[in-house]
Every structure is written in C-alpha cells, then in structure tokens.
Design an enzyme around this catalytic site. Structure first.
Site, mmCIF file in Angstrom:
data_model
loop_
_atom_site.group_PDB
_atom_site.id
_atom_site.type_symbol
_atom_site.label_atom_id
_atom_site.label_comp_id
_atom_site.label_asym_id
_atom_site.label_seq_id
_atom_site.Cartn_x
_atom_site.Cartn_y
_atom_site.Cartn_z
ATOM 1 N N LYS A 82 0.840 -1.209 0.000
ATOM 2 C CA LYS A 82 0.000 0.000 0.000
ATOM 3 C C LYS A 82 0.874 1.259 0.000
ATOM 4 C CE LYS A 82 -0.212 -0.480 4.987
ATOM 5 N NZ LYS A 82 -1.037 -0.738 6.166
ATOM 6 N N TYR A 140 18.063 29.820 8.467
ATOM 7 C CA TYR A 140 16.896 30.644 8.810
ATOM 8 C C TYR A 140 16.753 30.819 10.309
ATOM 9 C CZ TYR A 140 15.006 30.435 4.049
ATOM 10 O OH TYR A 140 14.811 30.572 2.709
#
Ligand SMILES: *Cc1c(COP(=O)(O)O)cnc(C)c1O
Length: 383
Positions: free
Chosen positions: A35, A276
């Site tokens: 899956k 950042y």
C-alpha cells in the site's frame, strides 16, 4: 547537469529481504503490504519483484488493487479497508480481489449487491475483528453470527484478521489483552486467520498464534528494510538470531537510499549563526557543508540540529533549520570533505528510523511522503 540528489531503489535488496522473511515465516503464508506506493518505493516495480516470493499482496484501498491488476499482478490481493461503496464491491469482484469487511454497514452493502445480482458471491472474505486497536473491525462476540450471515450469502471461505496496536511491546497489557481476545475468537474457528504485521513478526514469540500452520503474515515495513524493534534501531542485528526471550531478532536491509553530494563549503567564525532564524550558533570556528536537499524533497523540516548526515562516509551533525531545497551540515570534525563529496540522508549507512526519531516521527512517514521531484534510480534484480 542534474542536481545530484536522488533516490535509489534497490530491488535486489527487496528480494533478499523477502527471502529473509520467508525464512522467518516457516510454513506460514506471506501477504506483502504494498500500500501507499509500496511505502514510497514504487508499487509496480516492487510488486513485480515480490510476486514470485510471496503468496498474496495487501493494499489499503480498491484503487491500489486496480493498479496492481492492470499491471498484470495475478496473485491474490487483499484490500485491507474493504469496499467504500457498491462500485468498489463490483470492481473488487470483477478483479477477483479479496475484500476485508470491517463493519455491519459494509456487510449490508455487500448483501444488497449480491441480492441485486450485480456480483456473484466472492469466494473469500476476510472479516476484520477489533481486538483492541479500536479503529476498524467487528466485536469479537459478533464473529459467529457474522460468519453465519456471510455463509448464508454463499461465501464459504470466511477468514479472520486483526491488527495489533502495540506489537513492538509484546509484554504490554494492551498486546496481552489483544492476544487473549484473538485466541478466544480463533479457538475453534476453522477458517484461515491472520494476525501479524512486521512488528508482530519480529517481536512476538514464535507460535503465539494458535493456528500457525494456516496463519497469514502481513509484513510491510520490514520488507523495505525498516527497523521496528528498539534493538534493531540501535544498530545492526545479525539475521535470524534468537535472543533469550525466544523472540527472533532480524535485520532486513534498506531498499531505499536518499543520496546527494556536497554543493558548497565555507568556514565561519565562532559566534556566527547558520540558516533561517539563526537557530544554530557556532561555538568554535566551523566548516559548514551545504547539501542540495530540503523539505521540498521530503527531508523532514522538523529534523533538529544534531540529526546525523553521512558525508564522505562519516556521520556529521545537521546544523540550523532545514530549508526547502537545502540543508547545512557541520563537517569541522570530518576530514577530506569537499564540494562533490558523497552524502547519504538515509539508506544502508543510516537508518531512516534514526533520522525520523530526530524529526519526531517514524520512518514510515518519511518513506511515504516523498515528492515527485526526486529522481528515482531503480536497480533491478538480474536473476
Ligand atoms: C499496513 C498494514 C500492515 C503492514 O504493517 P507493517 O507495520 O508495515 O508491517 C499489516 N496489516 C494491516 C491491517 C495494515 O494496515
């Protein structure tokens, strides 16, 4: 020149892992979970490589079964969530897939579809029993009456399955409670049954299942080399070694690698920050390598400073925030790191589970959410 960041999917490793699991399975059948695009590895190539080695496939939803059949997969396919509506029931009957049914509502839809003559009764139905996960499934006490209903519809081969919520911990009260209920519901049940996912297979004592000879194992994550038990997370464990509790420790190898190369190097003074928000500050003069991979490539933004990255074969700490397209790594203590040095984000040198732990998630999530933009190199088995 394309950016050096890419995924490698080694189907030869997948085949070797399936053989390892075959060894653990003894005489039990294996239903390979493919899956979610085979846990991000690519459903078609994986299913094709696995088909000769497994007895059936497991997918979550009808659409995945349709894809497998269209690609020519002919082994049985179990749809774990079962049909959502009448169209799904007709499609699954047409594709000759096994449905799981988990609720009275689903059974009623199945009943109506058969009564209307839209399908002939399926030969096999897997009845999902809720032993304590409390997500899907019918109550253990309803199993005899539902089995009767299904048989009255002309479905003679009713099989039982359940799912463990905490198989990593066989001693936990939750697992013990689930196993007690499972043993009660399967005792005297004459059909086939299925209990174990990867964690169950690796952590539960052998023979825990009452009907081992007819049992179906449902491994997913371990097929792809994911490590479920805490021992395996700490380092490689030799294949097939039984520990003192008679649980089988194992290692399957990582089928997927996320690799790249260093794109830039700089030295910064103590006190400077990287990335950042200036979230990481150098406590000494440091060498910083920039790698062209970021959260836009599925590398988790939540990975903290200190998350290991393999640079030139050595473990180096991630520093500063993960950007969309880049990360920064402190290579001060690693020798011979230059532009173009090899980098591994996860794979055979670094378990995805370890990266996931630094990012507050599990390896399953990192593998299943990889974006399209990552080029994939598929290595096929030559046998
Ligand atoms: C996904 C799934 C599996 C496979 O689980 P792994 O942890 O990947 O081994 C087994 N059974 C059910 C019901 C599942 O949904």
């Amino acid at each position: 020149m394309p950016r050096p960041t890419h995924l490698t999917i080694d189907l030869r490793v997948l085949v070797a892992n399936a053989l390892t699991i075959r060894g653990l399975a003894k005489n039990r059948n294996i239903m390979a979970a493919v899956k979610a695009n085979a846990y991000g590895h690519g459903m078609m190539p994986c299913a094709e490589a696995l088909e000769p080695l497994v007895d059936a496939f497991a997918v979550a939803v009808c659409e995945e079964a349709t894809q497998l059949r269209s690609a020519g997969i002919s082994k049985p396919i179990l749809v774990l969530e079962g049909p959502f509506d009448k169209a799904d029931i007709i499609e699954l009957a047409h594709l000759e897939c096994w449905m799981a049914v988990h609720s009275f509502e689903q059974i009623t839809k199945l009943q109506t579809t058969i009564a209307e003559g839209a399908i002939v009764p399926p030969r096999v139905i897997w009845l999902k029993v809720d032993t304590g996960m409390h997500r899907l499934g019918v109550s253990p006490q309803d199993v005899p009456s539902i089995t009767q209903i299904l048989r009255s519809l002309g479905i003679n081969d009713v099989r039982l399955m359940t799912h463990l919520a905490y198989a990593e911990s066989p001693e936990s009260p939750l697992t013990q409670r689930q196993l007690q209920r499972w043993n009660r519901v399967t005792k005297g049940f004459t059909g086939q049954v299925s209990l174990m996912n990867s964690a169950g297979l690796t952590n539960l004592p052998d023979g825990q299942n009452a009907q081992a000879s007819e049992d179906w194992l449902r491994p997913g994550y371990m097929l792809y080399g994911g490590a479920i038990d805490s021992v395996a997370l700490e380092g490689p464990v030799p294949t097939g070694v039984a520990d003192s509790n008679h649980t089988v420790s194992y290692t399957t190898r990582a089928v997927m690698e996320l690799n790249s190369r260093v794109m830039a190097i700089r030295s910064i003074d103590a006190g400077e920050t990287v990335g950042y928000g200036g979230r990481w500050q150098a406590s000494r003069r440091s060498r910083i390598a920039t790698i062209p991979v970021g959260y836009g490539d599925g590398y988790p933004r939540t990975a903290d400073s200190g998350t290991p990255v393999i640079v030139n074969g050595m473990r180096c700490p991630l520093v500063g925030r993960v950007s969309m397209d880049m990360i920064t790594v402190d290579v001060t203590d690693c020798s011979d790191v230059n532009v173009d040095s090899s980098v591994q984000l996860w794979g055979q040198q670094l378990a995805v589970d370890e990266v996931a732990r630094h990012a507050g998630t599990i390896g399953y999530e990192l593998l299943t959410r990889l974006p399209e933009r990552l080029p994939r190199h598929i290595l096929v088995s030559d046998i």
